[in-house]
Scaffold this active site. Structure first.
Site, mmCIF file in Angstrom:
data_model
loop_
_atom_site.group_PDB
_atom_site.id
_atom_site.type_symbol
_atom_site.label_atom_id
_atom_site.label_comp_id
_atom_site.label_asym_id
_atom_site.label_seq_id
_atom_site.Cartn_x
_atom_site.Cartn_y
_atom_site.Cartn_z
ATOM 1 N N TYR A 110 0.821 -1.216 0.000
ATOM 2 C CA TYR A 110 0.000 0.000 0.000
ATOM 3 C C TYR A 110 0.853 1.263 0.000
ATOM 4 C CZ TYR A 110 -4.062 -2.941 1.109
ATOM 5 O OH TYR A 110 -5.046 -3.892 1.080
ATOM 6 N N LYS B 166 2.763 -15.385 1.295
ATOM 7 C CA LYS B 166 2.762 -16.198 0.075
ATOM 8 C C LYS B 166 4.212 -16.560 -0.249
ATOM 9 C CE LYS B 166 -0.029 -16.923 -2.852
ATOM 10 N NZ LYS B 166 -0.709 -18.235 -3.139
ATOM 11 N N ASP C 272 -3.836 -17.698 0.658
ATOM 12 C CA ASP C 272 -5.053 -18.250 0.050
ATOM 13 C C ASP C 272 -5.621 -19.370 0.919
ATOM 14 O OD1 ASP C 272 -2.688 -19.518 -0.599
ATOM 15 O OD2 ASP C 272 -3.292 -20.107 -2.609
ATOM 16 N N ASP D 245 -5.391 -7.033 5.669
ATOM 17 C CA ASP D 245 -6.597 -6.288 5.307
ATOM 18 C C ASP D 245 -7.707 -7.270 4.906
ATOM 19 O OD1 ASP D 245 -8.366 -4.373 4.481
ATOM 20 O OD2 ASP D 245 -7.135 -3.552 2.874
ATOM 21 N N ASP E 34 -11.088 -8.648 7.347
ATOM 22 C CA ASP E 34 -12.472 -8.442 6.911
ATOM 23 C C ASP E 34 -13.232 -9.770 6.840
ATOM 24 O OD1 ASP E 34 -12.330 -5.755 6.877
ATOM 25 O OD2 ASP E 34 -12.715 -5.484 4.747
#
Ligand code: NAD
Length: 358
Positions: free
Chosen positions: A141, A191, A223, A247, A251
């Site tokens: 980000y 990852k 994942d 993030d 959620d």
């Protein structure tokens, strides 16, 4: 030594739920003789309307001098068409950046009495109690270089996912220490099968594990972690992840509980000063109706007492009171099964009564 608390209600239901938290805070200060200095200021769209900036300089300065900030929520359709620097949401991102709030702690817990609200089956979701520790000021980000190139054929866009060793160590330290205070299990998510930055992340976290022999460290690919959160969320205690993966995972975890009005969050700097806010936004659809659930905000106050204000036992009292509130059948509109629910402005007094009655 006196602690400084800054209250920033913001916009929409932010104002309503913050009023409830302040009512509880005022009670605690009187009841336990707490040496707190409390200041209230406008932020977001409310501040923009008042003085043309969503984060006036004096608010930023007051934030820098605070040990804990209680932040309601900002935003609303009224301000949606402003330039980015004037948008209410910009105040939030600027505060996080200016105060170097690199550690975002997002608990996701379920009161079993509310399991009907979850999209998952009771037997999977009951007793959910996870803490997601998300890195908040680095990663993709903020990574440079970044951009959109529109003078080449074909045009393209790019971002940079970068973490240095210090950034990984400081967020992993918060995660290991959080796990020590909970059930002693930490799952680091990245990852590492495809990203160098993730391989590096995994090697640093693995190396640090020897400093925390009482914490059981595991690793999951992002994942798979997303799937596992839905399939078997109770396998997790603490999860640590980069800005991007954290993030997404936080959620998902919040959605599992089915009630956005219940979940608090903390964003901390390296000396455990922090900003505390509910996970929800300013909810313009219900703002001004006195029906918002203020428990996420009251729970955020509890986190502030625990992490920034050295008042762990009072934090425990609030958490217990919220549990008893739900167990006693009290509901706000969002979690009610019928028309029998409390207004926003009635919740704080119930929590105070429960604390007073032990
Ligand atoms: P939202 O979280 O405000 O609302 C989503 C849904 O949840 C709505 O149906 C709302 O009524 C409900 N809800 C939210 N809080 C609730 C509460 N305490 N009790 C009961 N129901 C509640 O998200 P949104 O609608 O996507 O965003 C609305 C505005 O809030 C936008 O301007 C957005 O930019 C802003 N926002 C701010 C923050 C923040 O300040 N941290 C976070 C998210 C969104």
């Amino acid at each position: 030594m006196s602690k400084n608390i800054l209250i920033l209600p913001g916009d929409g239901v932010g104002q309503e739920v913050t009023a409830s938290a302040v009512e509880v805070l005022d009670f605690l200060i009187k009841e336990y003789g707490l040496d707190f200095s409390v200041k209230l200021m406008n932020v977001g769209g409310t501040a923009y309307n008042e003085c043309g900036s969503p984060l006036p300089k004096e608010v930023l300065n007051a934030a820098k001098e605070s040990d804990a900030i209680l932040f309601g929520a900002v935003g609303g359709t009224e301000w949606d068409n402003l330039d980015w620097e004037d948008r209410p949401e910009n105040a939030l991102l600027t505060l996080r950046k200016e105060l170097n709030l690199f550690a975002n702690l997002r608990p996701a817990f379920l009161f079993n009495e509310l399991s009907e609200a979850s999209p998952l089956k009771k037997e999977i979701i009951n007793n959910l109690d996870i803490l997601i520790v998300r890195e908040l000021t680095g990663g993709i980000y903020f990574g440079e270089p970044r951009g959109i190139v529109s003078d080449k054929e074909p045009n393209y866009a790019f971002n940079t996912m970068v973490y240095n060793e210090d950034e990984i160590r400081r967020i992993a330290k918060v995660a290991f220490e959080s796990a020590q205070k909970r059930d002693g299990k930490l799952c680091s998510v990245e990852k590492a099968n495809v990203l160098e930055v993730s391989k590096f992340w995994r090697s640093i976290v693995t190396e640090m594990a020897s400093e925390y022999p009482d914490v059981q460290l595991t690793h999951q690919l992002a994942d798979n972690a997303a799937m596992q959160l839905v399939l078997d969320p109770n396998q997790f205690d603490v999860i640590v992840a980069s800005n991007l993966f954290g993030d997404i995972l936080s959620d998902i975890a919040a959605t599992l509980t089915g009630s956005i009005g219940m979940l608090p969050s903390a964003s901390l700097d390296s000396s455990f000063k922090g900003m505390y806010e509910p996970c929800h936004g300013s909810a313009p659809d219900i703002a001004g109706q006195n029906i918002a659930n203020p428990l996420a905000m009251i729970s955020s106050l509890s986190m502030a007492l625990r992490y920034s204000l050295n008042q762990e036992s009072i934090s425990d009292k609030i958490d217990t009171a919220i549990k008893l509130f739900i167990q006693s059948g009290y509901r706000t509109k969002d979690i009610a099964v019928d028309e029998n629910y409390l207004k926003t402005s009635e919740v704080a007094q119930k929590i105070i009564d429960i604390i007073q009655n032990g």
